[in-house]
Scaffold this motif. Structure first.
Motif, short mmCIF file in Angstrom:
data_model
loop_
_atom_site.label_atom_id
_atom_site.label_comp_id
_atom_site.label_asym_id
_atom_site.label_seq_id
_atom_site.Cartn_x
_atom_site.Cartn_y
_atom_site.Cartn_z
N MET A 156 0.80 -1.18 -0.14
CA MET A 156 -0.07 0.00 0.19
C MET A 156 1.09 1.13 -0.14
SD MET A 156 -3.02 0.84 0.05
CE MET A 156 -4.63 1.73 0.60
N THR A 157 0.86 2.17 -0.88
CA THR A 157 1.23 3.40 -0.98
C THR A 157 0.72 4.41 -0.93
OG1 THR A 157 1.61 3.38 -3.41
CG2 THR A 157 3.38 2.16 -2.24
N ASN A 158 1.05 5.74 -0.42
CA ASN A 158 0.54 6.96 -0.61
C ASN A 158 1.20 7.85 -1.44
OD1 ASN A 158 -1.63 6.16 1.63
ND2 ASN A 158 0.21 6.33 3.08
N ALA A 159 0.74 8.04 -2.56
CA ALA A 159 1.37 8.86 -3.45
C ALA A 159 1.69 10.30 -3.11
CB ALA A 159 0.58 9.08 -4.89
N PRO A 160 3.16 10.78 -2.91
CA PRO A 160 2.99 12.02 -2.40
C PRO A 160 3.09 13.12 -3.40
CG PRO A 160 5.18 11.09 -2.93
CD PRO A 160 4.29 10.10 -3.21
N ALA A 161 2.94 14.41 -3.04
CA ALA A 161 3.19 15.50 -3.82
C ALA A 161 4.35 15.54 -4.50
CB ALA A 161 2.83 16.80 -3.07
N SER A 162 4.75 16.12 -5.59
CA SER A 162 5.80 16.34 -6.41
C SER A 162 6.78 17.08 -5.43
CB SER A 162 5.49 17.12 -7.74
OG SER A 162 5.16 18.36 -7.39
N SER A 163 8.26 16.44 -5.69
CA SER A 163 9.17 17.18 -4.66
C SER A 163 10.38 17.35 -5.77
CB SER A 163 9.46 15.98 -3.63
OG SER A 163 10.76 16.21 -3.10
N ARG A 164 11.03 18.50 -5.38
CA ARG A 164 12.54 18.62 -6.05
C ARG A 164 13.68 17.82 -5.78
NH1 ARG A 164 14.91 23.61 -4.00
NH2 ARG A 164 16.36 23.18 -6.12
N LEU A 165 13.17 16.65 -4.95
CA LEU A 165 14.29 15.66 -4.79
C LEU A 165 14.52 14.88 -5.72
CD1 LEU A 165 13.41 14.28 -1.05
CD2 LEU A 165 15.58 15.58 -2.01
N PHE A 166 13.49 14.87 -6.58
CA PHE A 166 13.33 13.84 -7.88
C PHE A 166 13.47 14.59 -9.14
CE2 PHE A 166 10.18 12.51 -4.69
CZ PHE A 166 10.81 11.41 -3.95
N GLU A 167 13.87 15.83 -9.32
CA GLU A 167 14.14 16.44 -10.32
C GLU A 167 15.58 16.11 -10.72
OE1 GLU A 167 12.07 20.80 -9.19
OE2 GLU A 167 14.23 20.57 -9.18
N SER A 168 15.87 16.01 -12.15
CA SER A 168 16.97 15.78 -12.84
C SER A 168 17.76 17.21 -12.55
CB SER A 168 16.82 15.53 -14.26
OG SER A 168 18.18 15.71 -15.04
N THR A 169 19.06 17.05 -12.48
CA THR A 169 19.72 18.23 -12.16
C THR A 169 21.44 17.70 -12.71
OG1 THR A 169 20.53 19.94 -10.49
CG2 THR A 169 20.54 17.59 -9.92
N ALA A 170 22.20 18.80 -12.84
CA ALA A 170 23.61 18.79 -13.23
C ALA A 170 24.58 18.67 -12.13
CB ALA A 170 24.00 19.77 -14.27
N LEU A 171 25.73 17.91 -12.17
CA LEU A 171 26.83 17.83 -11.35
C LEU A 171 27.94 17.97 -12.18
CD1 LEU A 171 28.22 17.75 -8.63
CD2 LEU A 171 28.20 15.39 -8.68
N GLY A 172 28.45 19.16 -12.42
CA GLY A 172 29.49 19.37 -13.60
C GLY A 172 28.88 18.99 -14.96
N SER A 173 29.85 18.06 -15.50
CA SER A 173 29.41 17.57 -16.76
C SER A 173 28.33 16.41 -16.56
CB SER A 173 30.70 17.10 -17.61
OG SER A 173 31.23 15.91 -16.96
N LEU A 174 28.04 15.91 -15.39
CA LEU A 174 27.19 14.91 -15.39
C LEU A 174 25.75 15.37 -15.08
CD1 LEU A 174 29.06 12.82 -12.38
CD2 LEU A 174 28.87 12.32 -14.75
N THR A 175 24.76 14.39 -15.82
CA THR A 175 23.33 14.59 -15.44
C THR A 175 22.89 13.69 -14.63
OG1 THR A 175 23.18 15.48 -17.96
CG2 THR A 175 21.09 14.84 -16.64
N LEU A 176 22.51 14.26 -13.59
CA LEU A 176 22.00 13.37 -12.43
C LEU A 176 20.23 13.07 -12.50
CD1 LEU A 176 23.92 14.68 -9.09
CD2 LEU A 176 24.74 12.95 -11.20
N PRO A 177 19.72 11.86 -12.46
CA PRO A 177 18.39 11.77 -12.68
C PRO A 177 17.38 12.21 -11.56
CG PRO A 177 19.16 9.57 -12.03
CD PRO A 177 20.46 10.62 -12.28
N ASN A 178 18.28 12.56 -10.54
CA ASN A 178 17.32 12.94 -9.30
C ASN A 178 18.39 13.58 -8.23
OD1 ASN A 178 18.32 10.90 -7.14
ND2 ASN A 178 17.36 9.47 -8.59
#
Length: 376
Positions: free
Chosen positions: A1-23
């Motif tokens: 059983m899960t409770n779908a949370p509101a969207s969170s910036r934790l799950f945004e893709s972002t950059a770390l230098g030349s890397l693209t991080l999926p979250n």
């Protein structure tokens, strides 16, 4: 059983230098003592990290750049070809799972024992760790370390740079220089462990010098865009004492700009508190990616959300990435569990560090595995 949370910036893709991080979720360095006695990573370590490849970034556990820097039994190392080969199996497994990895380089300094490393520990000054230490035969009293000479300092800086080059050869995206938690670099920073009267002790400008030299050498070896640094302002583990709150502020007001001038790709602040003036100052002063590790009650029970709410507060306070340690240990699929609001596995404290096998390491269930069992 899960409770779908509101969207969170934790799950945004972002950059770390030349890397693209999926979250924005980072698995931080977590010493688990599962390497061989020779410091070579074992196959169960490849399994462990590959299980957690869904993290935006994995920073592999503290790894010694030379033999004298070994802290505890069965921690990994990065100062031989065998170490490179062992770690390559780990990075290959993580990359096959879509993950990205840095390696933390950690020299224990006085946090070590001859029965573990075969060497008398070295440190800025001959001041023993004020507590017992884990060794192959159990906990023992710490020994008085040997004060590092100028030659020792030069060699240690070179060893960090060589280990960084080996890390890249082993398939890591970069390295994190460990200047936190009472280990060697932190021992140079802190007043109670650095009693030197030469150019590496005394004033704040002198006490930050060794850390800056190590980071500069590592950046010169592999490129600053592959280098991160971990710090722990005010943290007192391993008998470290930076002094008063004012002393800590003065120390990091000197260290952070000196590091920033070297252009490391990130600064990793542990036990970060968005309500503390020093954290806010560091965020304003640091020009690159800031990884923040929230205060979740060190040694206490893990929050039911694994630190998600605390991480979101740190993002709101300006952090770019959030590292969650114990939650990643107990939940290989932590990102997905947090994303869908699923309950988290509890951490089995009996296997916190020293068991040496799969128990409490690679046997935590995933949501997919639990669902598959339920369908049988």
């Amino acid at each position: 059983m899960t409770n779908a949370p509101a969207s969170s910036r934790l799950f945004e893709s972002t950059a770390l230098g030349s890397l693209t991080l999926p979250n924005r979720l980072v698995m931080p360095p977590l010493t688990r003592n599962r390497a061989g006695a020779d410091g070579v990573p074992r196959p169960l370590m490849a399994t462990h990290y590959a299980q957690r490849a869904g993290a935006g970034l994995i920073i592999a556990e503290g790894t010694t750049p030379n033999a004298v820097g070994q802290t505890y039994p069965n921690i990994p190392a990065m100062h031989s070809d065998a170490h490179v080969t062992g770690w390559r199996a780990v990075t290959d497994a993580v990359r096959a799972g879509g993950g990205r990895m840095f390696l933390q380089l950690q020299h224990g300094g006085r946090v070590g024992h001859p029965d573990t490393s075969g060497h008398l520990p070295v440190a800025p000054s001959p001041i023993a760790l004020p507590e017992t230490i884990h060794t192959p035969s159990g906990r023992q009293e710490a020994v008085v370390p040997r004060a590092m000479t100028a030659d020792d300092i030069r060699q240690t800086v070179a060893d960090f740079a060589a280990a960084a080059r080996r890390a890249v050869d082993a398939g890591f995206e970069g390295v994190e220089v460990h200047a936190a938690n009472g280990h060697l670099l932190h021992q140079f920073l802190a007043k109670n462990t650095n009693r030197r009267t030469d150019a590496y002790g005394g004033s704040v400008a002198h006490r930050v010098r060794f850390v800056v030299e190590v980071v500069r050498a590592v950046a010169d070896a592999i490129g600053a865009d592959r280098v991160g640094v971990r710090v722990s302002p005010g943290v007192t583990v391993n008998g470290i004492d930076e002094g008063t709150a004012e002393d800590t502020a003065e120390l990091y007001h000197a260290l952070v700009p000196a590091l920033a001038a070297l252009d490391p790709v990130y600064l990793h602040v542990i036990f970060a508190d968005p309500g503390q003036p020093l954290f806010r100052w560091i965020r304003a002063a640091w020009p690159h990616t800031l990884i923040a590790n929230p205060v979740l009650g060190f040694g206490g029970p893990l929050p039911a959300d694994g630190g998600k709410a605390a991480g979101e507060r740190l993002l709101d306070a300006g952090a770019d990435l959030i590292s969650l340690g114990r939650a990643f240990l107990a939940n290989p699929d932590l990102v997905e569990r947090l994303r869908v609001g699923a309950p988290l596995n509890p951490l089995r404290e009996a296997n916190w560090m020293y068991s040496g096998d799969e128990a409490g390491y690679n046997d935590y269930p995933t949501l997919a595995g639990t669902a598959a069992l339920a369908a049988v």
